[in-house]
Every structure is written in C-alpha cells, then in structure tokens.
Design an enzyme around this catalytic site. Structure first.
Site, PDB file in Angstrom:
ATOM      1  N   GLU A  84      -8.068 -46.039  12.572  1.00  0.00           N
ATOM      2  CA  GLU A  84      -7.716 -47.294  13.248  1.00  0.00           C
ATOM      3  C   GLU A  84      -7.768 -47.196  14.770  1.00  0.00           C
ATOM      4  O   GLU A  84      -7.466 -46.160  15.349  1.00  0.00           O
ATOM      5  CB  GLU A  84      -6.298 -47.684  12.822  1.00  0.00           C
ATOM      6  CG  GLU A  84      -5.902 -49.094  13.199  1.00  0.00           C
ATOM      7  CD  GLU A  84      -4.806 -49.624  12.300  1.00  0.00           C
ATOM      8  OE1 GLU A  84      -5.140 -50.332  11.325  1.00  0.00           O
ATOM      9  OE2 GLU A  84      -3.627 -49.323  12.551  1.00  0.00           O
ATOM     10  N   LYS A 132      -5.806 -48.737  17.754  1.00  0.00           N
ATOM     11  CA  LYS A 132      -4.511 -49.407  17.924  1.00  0.00           C
ATOM     12  C   LYS A 132      -3.908 -48.995  19.251  1.00  0.00           C
ATOM     13  O   LYS A 132      -3.631 -47.820  19.469  1.00  0.00           O
ATOM     14  CB  LYS A 132      -3.618 -48.957  16.754  1.00  0.00           C
ATOM     15  CG  LYS A 132      -2.270 -49.608  16.636  1.00  0.00           C
ATOM     16  CD  LYS A 132      -1.550 -48.936  15.462  1.00  0.00           C
ATOM     17  CE  LYS A 132      -0.447 -49.773  14.889  1.00  0.00           C
ATOM     18  NZ  LYS A 132       0.149 -49.130  13.707  1.00  0.00           N
ATOM     19  N   GLU A 155      -3.003 -56.509   1.311  1.00  0.00           N
ATOM     20  CA  GLU A 155      -1.906 -55.561   1.554  1.00  0.00           C
ATOM     21  C   GLU A 155      -0.605 -56.037   0.910  1.00  0.00           C
ATOM     22  O   GLU A 155      -0.205 -57.185   1.084  1.00  0.00           O
ATOM     23  CB  GLU A 155      -1.703 -55.421   3.068  1.00  0.00           C
ATOM     24  CG  GLU A 155      -0.515 -54.559   3.454  1.00  0.00           C
ATOM     25  CD  GLU A 155      -0.355 -54.468   4.969  1.00  0.00           C
ATOM     26  OE1 GLU A 155      -1.281 -53.971   5.630  1.00  0.00           O
ATOM     27  OE2 GLU A 155       0.694 -54.907   5.474  1.00  0.00           O
ATOM     28  N   SER A 200      -0.008 -46.635   6.279  1.00  0.00           N
ATOM     29  CA  SER A 200       1.216 -46.324   7.033  1.00  0.00           C
ATOM     30  C   SER A 200       1.862 -45.002   6.604  1.00  0.00           C
ATOM     31  O   SER A 200       1.984 -44.710   5.414  1.00  0.00           O
ATOM     32  CB  SER A 200       2.278 -47.417   6.930  1.00  0.00           C
ATOM     33  OG  SER A 200       1.837 -48.600   7.520  1.00  0.00           O
TER      34      SER A 200
END
Length: 263
Positions: free
Chosen positions: A54, A56, A165, A217
């Site tokens: 990712e 970010k 998700e 996560s």
C-alpha cells in the site's frame, strides 16, 4: 460516532462537490477509461507471496506515516519487489492521498492497482476507472446490502474488480454475492482500533471458496502470513509496515524474499 461515520459524512459532501465540478461524462472521456483491466484476483491466485503493498501517507490512528517518498518511487519499488498488486489511498482529508496518486502509480507500473477509498457513490467508480484503477474497495460497514449490490454490479459493468471488506460475520453474511471477486477481512476493530489476526481466522470458515480471501491490517511479519495461509488466504494487504520505512520498495523486497523460503 466512530471515525468511519465521520469519514462518510465528509465523503458525501466531497462527492457532491466533485460532481458539480467534473461531470461523469467528462470522466468517461479519459484516455484510461477503456484500458484493459489487470486482474488482481488472478495475480493473487497465481502468486507465491500474495502481497498487496500500500501507498499510505498518514491515517487517523497513526498520524504521519510517510510524507517523503514519491508515489512513483514507491510504486516502482513495490513492482520490482514482486508485489502482486498495489493499493493506493485516495482520501485526502484523513489519509493525505489523492486521485493524482492513483494516476502517478498507473503511469509508473504495470501491476494491478486498487483504489482504496470510502466508496458510497457510482461516481467514485467512474473516477477509479478514469484514473487507472483495476480494482475498487467496498466497505461493508458503511453500505447496505442493496448498495453493495448496486455498486459492485456497476463496477463489473466498468470491468473493475471488486474487493469487499468486512469486519465481522454480520457484515459478511449481508455481503456475499456473485458480483464480488475478493473478500477482505479487516483485522482492525473500528471502535477500539485494536488488531487481531483471530478475526481473519474466524471468518475464513464462512467465506465461500469462490472468492479470493484477503487479510487486511496488522500484518507486520512473515509469521503472520504463514499463520493465515492454512485458513485459505491468498492475499495480504500491507500498508504501514512498508510505508513507515525509509525505502518502502526495499522493505517489501526484503519481506517477500524472507517469505519465499517458507513457501
């Protein structure tokens, strides 16, 4: 009101403003609009690592993560490292991202790109397509079953893949439908921000095998991935772990290499 509720309120205002400035018809004339989709689902099925790396800059829970590295540099690094795909955060207010980040990533690499965004409107799917995304994220926590159905079917009509998700069983049950390609389990509790891999393990039993399973996560070690593989996970979304380092691409390469001998 939790952080997600606040984000959605702001997102509705933002989308309404954008619609008034750039009509949908203008997005449809983008040079990237008819670009063939690169399938993330297929890449994950075929990949030995399954890493979705990712981009970010910051987050509501961590403030600044990385404001230094350019999107081009990060994207190139991830592709060289052998990531299966790249997630690009495009939310500005809470994550410091933008659609230009997606555009820059698309100009830099040939791997599948996921637009990581709080999607509540079909207009955002047209944006995703116009700015070079291959995959869009839908978050079950902020959408009703009929909204998930309408948005995922609209995405499929644009040849975009859909990653849905979920955080718990209730969200999962309302979400399972044929217009999804991948089901992602977010290990972060949205109320407490605590992270537990047990969420992925528990939900893996009720995710049908027709969907590519993605864990999101709290994945900061190769051990976590080896722990989740027996539960059928083929995709692993990793953001902060790479972005918090000076060279995200090199960190991703090291991580993927470390994973390789154990496969």
């Amino acid at each position: 009101m939790n952080i997600l509720d606040r984000i959605v309120i702001d997102k509705r205002k933002e989308v309404d403003l954008k619609k008034s400035i750039i009509p949908a018809s203008q997005l449809e004339t983008s040079v990237l609009f008819n670009r063939p989709t690169i399938s993330l689902a297929n890449r994950l099925r075929e990949s030995s690592s399954g890493i979705i790396a990712e981009h970010k800059r910051r987050s509501p829970s961590k403030a600044v993560i990385n404001q230094k590295n350019s999107v081009w540099e990060v994207a190139k690094g991830y592709e060289s490292a052998g990531a299966s795909g790249m997630s690009v955060l495009t939310d500005g207010k809470y994550f410091g991202g933008s659609l230009d980040d997606l555009l820059l990533a698309r100009a830099s690499v040939q791997m599948p790109l996921l637009r990581k965004e709080f999607i509540i409107d079909e207009y955002q799917l047209l944006e995703a397509k116009a700015y070079g995304a291959d995959v869009i994220l839908l978050i079950a926590a902020i959408l009703t079953k009929s909204e998930i159905k309408a948005l995922s079917e609209f995405a499929k009509g644009l040849n975009l893949e859909v990653l849905l998700e979920v955080h718990n069983e209730e969200e999962l049950y309302k979400s399972i439908m044929p217009s999804l390609d991948m089901l992602g389990v977010n290990n972060r509790n949205l109320k407490s921000f605590e992270v537990s891999l047990e969420t992925s393990k528990k939900l893996s039993k009720v995710i049908p095998n027709d969907f590519v399973k993605v864990s999101e996560s709290g994945i900061s070690s190769t051990e976590a991935i080896n722990e989740l593989r027996p539960y059928g996970y083929q995709g692993f979304l990793i953001g902060e772990n790479f972005m918090k380092t000076e060279h995200p691409g090199e960190s991703a390469l090291q991580f993927i290499n470390e994973l390789a001998p154990k496969l």
